[in-house]
Design a protein around this motif. Structure first.
Motif, mmCIF file in Angstrom:
data_model
loop_
_atom_site.group_PDB
_atom_site.id
_atom_site.type_symbol
_atom_site.label_atom_id
_atom_site.label_comp_id
_atom_site.label_asym_id
_atom_site.label_seq_id
_atom_site.Cartn_x
_atom_site.Cartn_y
_atom_site.Cartn_z
ATOM 1 N N SER A 30 71.760 91.473 44.909
ATOM 2 C CA SER A 30 72.226 90.459 43.882
ATOM 3 C C SER A 30 73.493 91.123 43.372
ATOM 4 O O SER A 30 74.462 90.107 42.982
ATOM 5 C CB SER A 30 71.089 90.937 42.736
ATOM 6 O OG SER A 30 69.790 90.532 43.414
ATOM 7 N N ILE A 31 73.660 92.291 43.352
ATOM 8 C CA ILE A 31 75.219 92.701 42.658
ATOM 9 C C ILE A 31 76.337 92.224 43.584
ATOM 10 O O ILE A 31 77.255 91.545 43.057
ATOM 11 C CB ILE A 31 75.010 94.090 42.318
ATOM 12 C CG1 ILE A 31 74.114 94.725 41.238
ATOM 13 C CG2 ILE A 31 76.472 94.871 41.949
ATOM 14 C CD1 ILE A 31 73.833 96.165 41.181
ATOM 15 N N ILE A 32 75.999 92.480 44.740
ATOM 16 C CA ILE A 32 77.119 91.988 45.843
ATOM 17 C C ILE A 32 77.451 90.610 45.737
ATOM 18 O O ILE A 32 78.413 89.886 45.763
ATOM 19 C CB ILE A 32 77.126 92.484 47.320
ATOM 20 C CG1 ILE A 32 77.013 94.124 47.215
ATOM 21 C CG2 ILE A 32 78.044 92.013 48.159
ATOM 22 C CD1 ILE A 32 76.811 94.777 48.449
ATOM 23 N N PRO A 54 77.794 80.827 29.185
ATOM 24 C CA PRO A 54 76.562 80.648 28.964
ATOM 25 C C PRO A 54 76.046 79.970 30.475
ATOM 26 O O PRO A 54 74.966 80.570 30.759
ATOM 27 C CB PRO A 54 76.367 79.732 27.873
ATOM 28 C CG PRO A 54 77.731 80.125 27.075
ATOM 29 C CD PRO A 54 78.856 80.418 28.023
ATOM 30 N N PRO A 55 76.406 79.091 30.955
ATOM 31 C CA PRO A 55 75.663 78.430 32.143
ATOM 32 C C PRO A 55 75.962 79.422 33.440
ATOM 33 O O PRO A 55 75.198 79.454 34.208
ATOM 34 C CB PRO A 55 76.615 77.117 32.409
ATOM 35 C CG PRO A 55 77.696 77.275 31.637
ATOM 36 C CD PRO A 55 77.578 78.158 30.526
ATOM 37 N N LEU A 56 77.314 80.359 33.277
ATOM 38 C CA LEU A 56 77.453 81.276 34.373
ATOM 39 C C LEU A 56 76.230 82.181 34.555
ATOM 40 O O LEU A 56 75.826 82.888 35.208
ATOM 41 C CB LEU A 56 78.612 81.964 34.053
ATOM 42 C CG LEU A 56 79.191 82.927 35.279
ATOM 43 C CD1 LEU A 56 79.385 82.208 36.468
ATOM 44 C CD2 LEU A 56 80.569 83.698 34.822
ATOM 45 N N THR A 57 75.613 82.664 33.169
ATOM 46 C CA THR A 57 74.537 83.446 33.068
ATOM 47 C C THR A 57 73.457 82.900 33.783
ATOM 48 O O THR A 57 72.579 83.881 34.577
ATOM 49 C CB THR A 57 74.244 83.868 31.704
ATOM 50 O OG1 THR A 57 75.390 84.331 30.862
ATOM 51 C CG2 THR A 57 72.839 84.951 31.486
ATOM 52 N N SER A 58 73.225 81.697 33.948
ATOM 53 C CA SER A 58 71.890 80.909 34.469
ATOM 54 C C SER A 58 72.130 81.193 35.953
ATOM 55 O O SER A 58 71.086 81.319 36.753
ATOM 56 C CB SER A 58 71.790 79.494 33.968
ATOM 57 O OG SER A 58 71.725 79.534 32.757
ATOM 58 N N GLN A 59 73.439 81.001 36.352
ATOM 59 C CA GLN A 59 73.700 80.960 37.950
ATOM 60 C C GLN A 59 73.330 82.368 38.346
ATOM 61 O O GLN A 59 73.113 82.633 39.446
ATOM 62 C CB GLN A 59 74.959 80.544 38.055
ATOM 63 C CG GLN A 59 75.142 79.191 37.815
ATOM 64 C CD GLN A 59 74.148 78.303 38.498
ATOM 65 O OE1 GLN A 59 73.706 78.459 39.573
ATOM 66 N NE2 GLN A 59 73.721 77.292 37.703
ATOM 67 N N TYR A 60 73.732 83.483 37.537
ATOM 68 C CA TYR A 60 73.448 84.917 37.986
ATOM 69 C C TYR A 60 72.114 85.140 38.125
ATOM 70 O O TYR A 60 71.490 85.785 39.027
ATOM 71 C CB TYR A 60 74.010 85.766 36.926
ATOM 72 C CG TYR A 60 75.731 85.857 37.140
ATOM 73 C CD1 TYR A 60 76.572 85.188 38.077
ATOM 74 C CD2 TYR A 60 76.501 86.526 35.923
ATOM 75 C CE1 TYR A 60 77.711 85.395 38.073
ATOM 76 C CE2 TYR A 60 77.984 86.705 36.108
ATOM 77 C CZ TYR A 60 78.435 86.024 36.931
ATOM 78 O OH TYR A 60 79.783 86.169 37.378
ATOM 79 N N LEU A 61 71.254 84.686 37.101
ATOM 80 C CA LEU A 61 69.809 84.893 37.290
ATOM 81 C C LEU A 61 69.190 84.069 38.443
ATOM 82 O O LEU A 61 68.527 84.598 38.905
ATOM 83 C CB LEU A 61 69.365 84.132 35.835
ATOM 84 C CG LEU A 61 69.535 84.985 34.712
ATOM 85 C CD1 LEU A 61 68.992 84.228 33.427
ATOM 86 C CD2 LEU A 61 69.124 86.572 34.617
ATOM 87 N N ASN A 62 69.754 83.089 38.713
ATOM 88 C CA ASN A 62 69.235 82.136 39.732
ATOM 89 C C ASN A 62 69.581 82.790 41.071
ATOM 90 O O ASN A 62 68.815 82.923 41.995
ATOM 91 C CB ASN A 62 69.954 80.913 39.903
ATOM 92 C CG ASN A 62 69.273 79.950 38.873
ATOM 93 O OD1 ASN A 62 68.312 80.005 38.261
ATOM 94 N ND2 ASN A 62 70.260 78.735 38.564
ATOM 95 N N LEU A 63 70.727 83.424 41.054
ATOM 96 C CA LEU A 63 71.046 84.079 42.297
ATOM 97 C C LEU A 63 69.925 85.451 42.823
ATOM 98 O O LEU A 63 69.506 85.643 43.469
ATOM 99 C CB LEU A 63 72.337 84.611 42.328
ATOM 100 C CG LEU A 63 72.870 85.303 43.623
ATOM 101 C CD1 LEU A 63 74.394 85.048 44.004
ATOM 102 C CD2 LEU A 63 72.704 86.822 43.930
ATOM 103 N N THR A 64 69.710 85.875 41.577
ATOM 104 C CA THR A 64 68.621 87.291 41.392
ATOM 105 C C THR A 64 67.591 86.730 41.986
ATOM 106 O O THR A 64 67.032 87.404 42.860
ATOM 107 C CB THR A 64 68.819 87.998 40.091
ATOM 108 O OG1 THR A 64 70.158 88.354 39.787
ATOM 109 C CG2 THR A 64 67.977 89.123 40.229
ATOM 110 N N LYS A 65 66.940 85.749 41.400
ATOM 111 C CA LYS A 65 65.623 85.323 41.476
ATOM 112 C C LYS A 65 65.426 84.635 43.091
ATOM 113 O O LYS A 65 64.478 84.865 43.666
ATOM 114 C CB LYS A 65 64.985 84.272 40.459
ATOM 115 C CG LYS A 65 64.946 85.075 39.255
ATOM 116 C CD LYS A 65 64.495 84.028 37.957
ATOM 117 C CE LYS A 65 65.514 83.291 37.744
ATOM 118 N NZ LYS A 65 65.258 82.280 36.497
#
Length: 399
Positions: free
Chosen positions: A102-104, A327-338
């Motif tokens: 997730s981090i990388i 704000p929408p970038l946060t959603s993309q980070y969460l999507n990548l993690t999930k």
């Protein structure tokens, strides 16, 4: 004691009842209490019913199984692990593997997405069209299918171990992944890690000090070059002070696999590449929309001051676009993690894969699922809290 009631106009009238459902405040409190009570009642029913059914079937409950021996191996792990370790340690290995991807992936997707998003607005026709094609193709292919593509590309497109490609001394490329020399075990690497952390902390402190100094005196301090010098220099000083070891753990072909060195497995490459490419296409659109949201007059003003295109984008446009982008970038980070849970499909030992093995062996599916849910919830909330903090930092402050 006289009480008061309220008229339709909101005026208080002595002698009325202090508790009336006609009062909006009282009614709101009553409704909230009823809703909370209903949720608690439903939760109690589900939990008690589940525990009763488990007891009837003589299925053990609780998390004591985490202290038992796992008895299964894990191909990739950031901490020491063997089949003799506990289920709890195996689960920790899965969490760390998920965090690693997730981090990388977030870092790489942000870099690629920003470049592609800026390229879509390029005045160069070819670059803009290539960037648009990248976004449209990648966004419309399911992420799982992309993972299968990258995994098949590596596992089927590379030679077997005994015929591994050897482009450089000690570097091998085969169906088992990329094997490269690794630094031999030495205390100096821990010293360098500590020095790097100290350098980052000092750089952040310098940044805050430089901003306060510039606001007070107008003088600019070169934080970028100073921070780069600290981040590169302090670990180098620690390396020299530790004796500057040069010994390497070289990979050697033994039997049907390589021994020694550091391995980047096909599974890790596939999950990292697939998630990075897929998420970067969405981040590119977020960046593009953020740049478009900045008034064109800002660009014209920068050009009137004689700023070239590069500094204009870096110093004028992007800082203002961040308020729209974050704000929408946060959603993309969460999507990548999930989406990292899709690693189960290609055999990468992430959180879900190891938890599934654990619950299959122990039979305690409810505990395993709750651990998966709790882990992803904790990671997602941590990302959200950090991004919300950063969003407040860059928000415009009204006077």
């Amino acid at each position: 004691m006289a009480t008061e009631t309220r008229t339709a106009q909101g005026a208080s009238v002595p002698g009325g009842s202090s508790f009336s459902l006609s009062d909006p405040t009282v009614r709101a409190i009553v409704y909230q209490v009823l809703v909370v009570g209903a949720v608690v009642l439903v939760g109690w029913f589900l939990i008690s019913n589940t525990l009763d059914n488990l007891a009837r079937r003589s299925i053990a409950t609780g998390y004591s199984f985490l202290e038992r021996e796992a008895a299964f191996g894990i191909g990739e792990h950031l901490i020491d692990y063997s089949p003799k370790d506990t289920y709890g340690r195996a689960f920790l290995v899965g969490v760390l593997n998920t965090l690693k991807v997730s981090i990388i992936g977030i870092i790489l997707a942000t870099i690629i997405g920003t470049l592609v998003g800026v390229a879509r607005l390029s005045s160069n026709w070819l670059i803009a069209r290539l960037a648009s094609a990248y976004v449209e193709i990648v966004r419309n292919i399911p992420p799982l299918l992309q993972l299968f593509f990258w995994y098949a590309l590596v596992s089927d497109g590379l030679p077997p171990v005994r015929s591994a490609l050897n482009p450089l001394p000690g570097v091998f490329l085969s169906q088992r992944g990329l094997i490269v020399p690794a630094p031999s075990d030495d205390p100096v690497w821990k010293m360098m890690g500590i020095a790097l952390v100290v350098a980052v902390v000092v750089t952040l402190a310098l940044r805050f000090w430089a901003k306060a100094r510039q606001a007070r005196t107008g003088q600019i301090f070169p934080v970028g070059w100073t921070g780069l010098g600290l981040i590169l220099g302090l670990p180098l000083v620690a390396y020299i002070a530790g004796g500057a070891p040069v010994a390497l753990d070289m990979p050697v072909l033994k039997g049907f696999n390589f021994a020694g060195g550091m391995v980047i497995s096909p599974e890790f490459f596939a999950i990292l590449t697939g998630l990075t490419v897929y998420t970067s296409a969405f981040i590119a659109e977020v960046v593009r929309s953020g740049i478009i949201a900045v008034n064109w007059g800002q660009t014209e003003a920068a050009r009137a001051l004689g700023l070239p295109s590069g500094p204009t984008l870096r110093l004028v446009i992007l800082p203002q676009a961040l308020r729209v982008i974050v704000p929408p970038l946060t959603s993309q980070y969460l999507n990548l993690t999930k989406n990292s849970s899709l690693a189960l499909a290609i055999g990468y030992p992430d959180l879900v894969s190891i938890a599934n093995t654990t619950l299959n062996q122990t039979g305690q599916a409810i505990e395993g699922v709750t651990m998966i849910m709790g882990s992803y919830l904790s990671i997602s909330l941590s990302i959200s809290l950090f991004m919300n903090w950063y969003n407040k930092r860059i928000a415009l402050v009204e006077r």
